[in-house]
Scaffold this motif. Structure first.
Motif, PDB file in Angstrom:
ATOM      1  N   VAL A   1       3.730  15.944 -21.044  1.00 24.46           N
ATOM      2  CA  VAL A   1       3.073  15.950 -19.726  1.00 24.46           C
ATOM      3  C   VAL A   1       1.560  15.865 -19.873  1.00 24.46           C
ATOM      4  N   ASN A   2       1.043  16.136 -21.068  1.00 23.82           N
ATOM      5  CA  ASN A   2      -0.406  16.119 -21.276  1.00 23.82           C
ATOM      6  C   ASN A   2      -0.964  14.722 -21.498  1.00 23.82           C
ATOM      7  N   VAL A   3      -0.105  13.756 -21.840  1.00 23.68           N
ATOM      8  CA  VAL A   3      -0.613  12.430 -22.186  1.00 23.68           C
ATOM      9  C   VAL A   3      -1.233  11.715 -20.983  1.00 23.68           C
ATOM     10  N   PRO A   4      -0.551  11.602 -19.824  1.00 20.70           N
ATOM     11  CA  PRO A   4      -1.189  10.904 -18.701  1.00 20.70           C
ATOM     12  C   PRO A   4      -2.518  11.529 -18.281  1.00 20.70           C
ATOM     13  N   SER A   5      -2.596  12.853 -18.302  1.00 21.24           N
ATOM     14  CA  SER A   5      -3.848  13.499 -17.912  1.00 21.24           C
ATOM     15  C   SER A   5      -4.941  13.234 -18.936  1.00 21.24           C
ATOM     16  N   ALA A   6      -4.587  13.153 -20.226  1.00 19.58           N
ATOM     17  CA  ALA A   6      -5.582  12.851 -21.259  1.00 19.58           C
ATOM     18  C   ALA A   6      -6.128  11.437 -21.083  1.00 19.58           C
ATOM     19  N   VAL A   7      -5.251  10.498 -20.727  1.00 21.85           N
ATOM     20  CA  VAL A   7      -5.687   9.122 -20.497  1.00 21.85           C
ATOM     21  C   VAL A   7      -6.566   9.052 -19.247  1.00 21.85           C
ATOM     22  N   ALA A   8      -6.173   9.754 -18.191  1.00 16.99           N
ATOM     23  CA  ALA A   8      -6.969   9.768 -16.962  1.00 16.99           C
ATOM     24  C   ALA A   8      -8.351  10.361 -17.215  1.00 16.99           C
ATOM     25  N   GLU A   9      -8.415  11.431 -18.017  1.00 17.04           N
ATOM     26  CA  GLU A   9      -9.696  12.058 -18.326  1.00 17.04           C
ATOM     27  C   GLU A   9     -10.574  11.120 -19.139  1.00 17.04           C
ATOM     28  N   PHE A  10      -9.957  10.372 -20.057  1.00 18.94           N
ATOM     29  CA  PHE A  10     -10.690   9.389 -20.857  1.00 18.94           C
ATOM     30  C   PHE A  10     -11.311   8.320 -19.951  1.00 18.94           C
ATOM     31  N   LEU A  11     -10.545   7.804 -19.012  1.00 20.78           N
ATOM     32  CA  LEU A  11     -11.066   6.789 -18.095  1.00 20.78           C
ATOM     33  C   LEU A  11     -12.213   7.341 -17.260  1.00 20.78           C
ATOM     34  N   SER A  12     -12.044   8.535 -16.749  1.00 26.29           N
ATOM     35  CA  SER A  12     -13.078   9.148 -15.913  1.00 26.29           C
ATOM     36  C   SER A  12     -14.366   9.373 -16.695  1.00 26.29           C
ATOM     37  N   ARG A  13     -14.228   9.835 -17.929  1.00 30.53           N
ATOM     38  CA  ARG A  13     -15.401  10.147 -18.746  1.00 30.53           C
ATOM     39  C   ARG A  13     -16.234   8.896 -19.019  1.00 30.53           C
ATOM     40  N   HIS A  14     -15.589   7.738 -19.066  1.00 31.88           N
ATOM     41  CA  HIS A  14     -16.302   6.497 -19.361  1.00 31.88           C
ATOM     42  C   HIS A  14     -16.481   5.623 -18.116  1.00 31.88           C
ATOM     43  N   ALA A  15     -16.302   6.221 -16.944  1.00 26.36           N
ATOM     44  CA  ALA A  15     -16.513   5.527 -15.668  1.00 26.36           C
ATOM     45  C   ALA A  15     -15.689   4.248 -15.573  1.00 26.36           C
ATOM     46  N   LEU A  16     -14.433   4.351 -16.012  1.00 29.00           N
ATOM     47  CA  LEU A  16     -13.515   3.217 -15.967  1.00 29.00           C
ATOM     48  C   LEU A  16     -12.478   3.431 -14.884  1.00 29.00           C
ATOM     49  N   GLU A  17     -12.019   2.333 -14.288  1.00 27.46           N
ATOM     50  CA  GLU A  17     -10.978   2.420 -13.274  1.00 27.46           C
ATOM     51  C   GLU A  17      -9.710   1.741 -13.769  1.00 27.46           C
ATOM     52  N   ALA A  18      -8.568   2.353 -13.476  1.00 21.20           N
ATOM     53  CA  ALA A  18      -7.278   1.771 -13.822  1.00 21.20           C
ATOM     54  C   ALA A  18      -6.907   0.746 -12.761  1.00 21.20           C
ATOM     55  N   ARG A  19      -6.734  -0.486 -13.168  1.00 24.12           N
ATOM     56  CA  ARG A  19      -6.395  -1.560 -12.243  1.00 24.12           C
ATOM     57  C   ARG A  19      -4.903  -1.856 -12.211  1.00 24.12           C
ATOM     58  N   GLU A  20      -4.219  -1.518 -13.283  1.00 27.59           N
ATOM     59  CA  GLU A  20      -2.770  -1.711 -13.352  1.00 27.59           C
ATOM     60  C   GLU A  20      -2.221  -0.730 -14.370  1.00 27.59           C
ATOM     61  N   THR A  21      -1.157  -0.010 -13.998  1.00 22.66           N
ATOM     62  CA  THR A  21      -0.568   0.966 -14.907  1.00 22.66           C
ATOM     63  C   THR A  21       0.944   0.875 -14.846  1.00 22.66           C
ATOM     64  N   GLN A  22       1.562   0.839 -16.018  1.00 22.83           N
ATOM     65  CA  GLN A  22       3.017   0.875 -16.130  1.00 22.83           C
ATOM     66  C   GLN A  22       3.381   1.832 -17.254  1.00 22.83           C
ATOM     67  N   GLN A  23       4.389   2.652 -17.026  1.00 22.17           N
ATOM     68  CA  GLN A  23       4.805   3.572 -18.072  1.00 22.17           C
ATOM     69  C   GLN A  23       6.308   3.824 -18.001  1.00 22.17           C
ATOM     70  N   TYR A  24       6.841   4.223 -19.152  1.00 24.63           N
ATOM     71  CA  TYR A  24       8.273   4.486 -19.245  1.00 24.63           C
ATOM     72  C   TYR A  24       8.500   5.566 -20.281  1.00 24.63           C
ATOM     73  N   ALA A  25       9.275   6.580 -19.918  1.00 29.70           N
ATOM     74  CA  ALA A  25       9.649   7.652 -20.832  1.00 29.70           C
ATOM     75  C   ALA A  25      11.107   7.461 -21.221  1.00 29.70           C
ATOM     76  N   ASP A  26      11.355   7.288 -22.515  1.00 27.82           N
ATOM     77  CA  ASP A  26      12.703   7.060 -23.024  1.00 27.82           C
ATOM     78  C   ASP A  26      13.328   8.395 -23.402  1.00 27.82           C
ATOM     79  N   SER A  27      14.338   8.799 -22.670  1.00 32.39           N
ATOM     80  CA  SER A  27      14.985  10.088 -22.927  1.00 32.39           C
ATOM     81  C   SER A  27      15.755  10.093 -24.238  1.00 32.39           C
ATOM     82  N   ASP A  28      16.168   8.902 -24.717  1.00 27.22           N
ATOM     83  CA  ASP A  28      16.919   8.838 -25.968  1.00 27.22           C
ATOM     84  C   ASP A  28      16.037   9.111 -27.184  1.00 27.22           C
ATOM     85  N   THR A  29      14.839   8.552 -27.174  1.00 24.48           N
ATOM     86  CA  THR A  29      13.951   8.701 -28.328  1.00 24.48           C
ATOM     87  C   THR A  29      12.847   9.724 -28.105  1.00 24.48           C
ATOM     88  N   GLY A  30      12.674  10.181 -26.853  1.00 26.69           N
ATOM     89  CA  GLY A  30      11.615  11.134 -26.557  1.00 26.69           C
ATOM     90  C   GLY A  30      10.222  10.525 -26.636  1.00 26.69           C
TER      91      GLY A  30
END
Length: 287
Positions: free
Chosen positions: A16-45
């Motif tokens: 659960v910490n990964v998306p927030s870490a990425v969001a904080e990284f973008l904010s710190r460098h004044a970057l905006e997310a223009r497109e985001t896609q993600q997938y969590a695989d329950s089989d492989t974790g």
């Protein structure tokens, strides 16, 4: 070097910490997310994410972004890459006697549908076999191969790949099998089009095999090249209905159409950083 946008691609253990870490990284460098896609695989974790980011105005120092994100990646055990949005992939196309996929890819490239730079064409057939085509200055390399010359031929191929800075090798109906050594060196950056719906009907004359079994659908498969013949992670597939009226020849004709579109889609997904290997499988984010 500065850029207007970049594509960030990574996979890592899901948290659960990964998306927030990425969001904080973008904010710190004044970057905006223009497109985001993600997938969590329950089989492989594992978590897979593709992100297009940029600034509303001004350029982005891409080297600074890479250095800054390296710490985030290390903290979360990421396999990652950052690609400058404006950069076109450098693609080497390999072909044997059947040229329909080659011609289709060159057409899509010339009209801008595939954002790539063709570094060359390699064939085990001489250029005279393609006399009806105008390659318009694209370097052509004739590399004949036999059992006795295979190792030397593959070494020449590697020299071409490295000398042209090729990012992706495309086997557009190149009917030769890579050695285990070459397959390993090109892991994750060589795509093959197989003229059947894998994992069924492997090897020679798959359409004739399909006809003999009376199948009701036929297809084609684009996959990454691995040391195991026709068993690499599948990127894209498509099928078409057939019937008892179809002959092996009509299956070949229909198969050519499927092969063209499947290979083109697989290449587009790869060069747009939409494909992740996930063990024997892939995660592919649609465009």
């Amino acid at each position: 070097m500065t850029t207007n946008s970049f594509v960030l691609k990574f996979s890592c253990p899901n948290s659960v910490n990964v998306p927030s870490a990425v969001a904080e990284f973008l904010s710190r460098h004044a970057l905006e997310a223009r497109e985001t896609q993600q997938y969590a695989d329950s089989d492989t974790g594992k978590l897979f994410m593709r992100l297009v980011a940029g600034k509303q105005s001004g350029g982005i120092p891409i080297d600074l972004v890479r250095r800054a994100f390296a710490q985030v990646a290390q903290d979360h055990q990421m396999e990652w890459s950052i690609r400058v949005g404006e950069r076109s992939a450098r693609v080497l196309i390999m072909v044997s006697a059947f040229d329909h996929c080659l011609v289709d890819l060159l057409y899509r490239w010339r009209i801008g549908e595939l954002p790539m730079h063709v570094t060359g064409i390699v064939s085990n057939h001489p250029i005279e076999a393609f006399a009806k085509h105008d390659f318009q200055g694209i370097p052509f390399h004739y590399l004949p191969v036999s059992k006795d010359t295979k190792q030397a031929q593959e070494q020449k191929l590697l020299e071409i790949i490295e000398g042209t800075g090729t990012d992706l090798v495309v086997l557009a109906r190149y009917m030769q099998v890579f050695s285990r050594e070459l397959s390993a060196k090109l892991s994750g950056r060589a795509i093959n089009i197989h003229h059947s719906f894998l994992p069924g009907f492997k090897g020679a004359k798959p359409y004739h095999q399909a006809h003999a079994y009376g199948v009701k659908v036929m297809g084609a498969t684009a996959h990454y090249v691995t040391a195991d013949l026709d068993e690499g992670p599948i990127i894209e597939q498509d099928v078409e209905r057939i019937s008892h009226f179809d002959s092996p020849e009509s299956l070949v004709r229909k198969g050519r159409d499927i092969e063209r579109r499947v290979l083109a889609r697989a290449i587009r997904y790869h060069i747009d950083d939409r494909v992740f290997t996930n063990g024997r499988k892939t995660v592919v984010f649609p465009d």
